[in-house]
Design a protein around this motif. Sequence first.
Motif, short mmCIF file in Angstrom:
data_model
loop_
_atom_site.label_atom_id
_atom_site.label_comp_id
_atom_site.label_asym_id
_atom_site.label_seq_id
_atom_site.Cartn_x
_atom_site.Cartn_y
_atom_site.Cartn_z
N ASP A 1 0.80 -1.22 0.00
CA ASP A 1 0.00 0.00 0.00
C ASP A 1 0.84 1.28 0.00
N GLU A 2 2.07 1.21 0.50
CA GLU A 2 2.91 2.40 0.66
C GLU A 2 4.22 2.23 -0.11
N PRO A 3 4.25 2.61 -1.39
CA PRO A 3 5.46 2.40 -2.20
C PRO A 3 6.72 3.04 -1.61
N VAL A 4 6.56 4.15 -0.88
CA VAL A 4 7.73 4.86 -0.35
C VAL A 4 8.45 4.02 0.70
N GLU A 5 7.78 3.02 1.28
CA GLU A 5 8.38 2.19 2.32
C GLU A 5 9.16 1.00 1.75
N ARG A 6 9.08 0.78 0.46
CA ARG A 6 9.67 -0.43 -0.12
C ARG A 6 11.19 -0.34 -0.27
N LEU A 7 11.82 -1.52 -0.32
CA LEU A 7 13.19 -1.60 -0.77
C LEU A 7 13.24 -1.10 -2.22
N GLN A 8 14.32 -0.44 -2.59
CA GLN A 8 14.44 0.06 -3.96
C GLN A 8 15.88 -0.05 -4.42
N VAL A 9 16.07 -0.59 -5.61
CA VAL A 9 17.42 -0.71 -6.16
C VAL A 9 17.32 -0.80 -7.68
N ASN A 10 18.32 -0.26 -8.35
CA ASN A 10 18.44 -0.37 -9.80
C ASN A 10 19.69 -1.17 -10.14
N ALA A 11 19.74 -1.69 -11.35
CA ALA A 11 20.92 -2.46 -11.75
C ALA A 11 21.01 -2.53 -13.27
N VAL A 12 22.23 -2.58 -13.76
CA VAL A 12 22.46 -2.97 -15.15
C VAL A 12 23.17 -4.32 -15.09
N VAL A 13 22.59 -5.30 -15.75
CA VAL A 13 23.08 -6.68 -15.67
C VAL A 13 23.55 -7.14 -17.05
N TYR A 14 24.77 -7.63 -17.12
CA TYR A 14 25.32 -8.14 -18.38
C TYR A 14 25.26 -9.66 -18.38
N SER A 15 24.66 -10.23 -19.41
CA SER A 15 24.60 -11.68 -19.60
C SER A 15 25.59 -12.09 -20.67
N ALA A 16 26.70 -12.69 -20.24
CA ALA A 16 27.71 -13.14 -21.20
C ALA A 16 27.16 -14.25 -22.10
N ARG A 17 26.31 -15.11 -21.52
CA ARG A 17 25.75 -16.22 -22.29
C ARG A 17 24.81 -15.71 -23.38
N ARG A 18 24.02 -14.70 -23.06
CA ARG A 18 23.02 -14.19 -24.00
C ARG A 18 23.52 -13.01 -24.85
N HIS A 19 24.74 -12.55 -24.56
CA HIS A 19 25.35 -11.44 -25.33
C HIS A 19 24.47 -10.19 -25.31
#
Length: 235
Positions: free
Chosen positions: A46-64
């Motif tokens: 109900d309260e988005p401001v209380e959530r954990l929050q994180v961003n990421a850029v993920v590189y997949s070597a297998r999927r190029h």
Amino acid sequence: MAKDLMLGIIGGMPADASMRQMQRAVDECFQARYRSHEAGIRVFADEPVERLQVNAVVYSARRHEAWLFGDCQIMVNGVQTPTTKDVDVLLGDLRAFTVLALREMQDGTPDVPISGSFGAPASDAAPKDPSRAMILPFLRLQSQFANKRGPFGYFVFDGFTDMTYPIRTVPVSPGDEVVLASDGYPLLRPTLDESERELQRLRSEDPDLIDRYRSTKGFQGRATFDDLTYLRFIA
């Protein structure tokens, strides 16, 4: 906490995992943490401001390919993929407005101290940046657009992501030179030294971050204004 959980998830994923498998794994992990919290998962739903929050850029070597979950940055062979969020532009402009307005007030009434956190707790304001405290209510409102579509919507890992949300996927070929970075390097360059020089030039020329690069916070005498992560490799 969000960062540590994210690192554990990435490290435990199979090499051939897909982008959506990664997204689902993060959602499941975060929701499990919410369910174990004494407040219960409903508070976080109900309260988005209380959530954990994180961003990421993920590189997949297998999927190029690389997956841009949020506003982390990527540069391939010197070509950067834009990741600026509309809401960041809006709030960066709003903070620039408040900084300039406070300067006008100081110029007009030099004997009146500028405080005015507009109800925000003093601990939420940077020591010498009342403008940050003034925009804090809007920073909190920003969470209402998390993982929503529309002009101010944006993706963020918070345990409640949209499994159909369009995630930027960048192809990476063998031999490509790749840079992955956090947005603490706002003027990203092909090498770490160049990126550091641009950061220090920005700190010298626009320490409040209201001109060359507008942000929701400035340097305030610090060496940087945001988290710094920079990785360069040959695929």
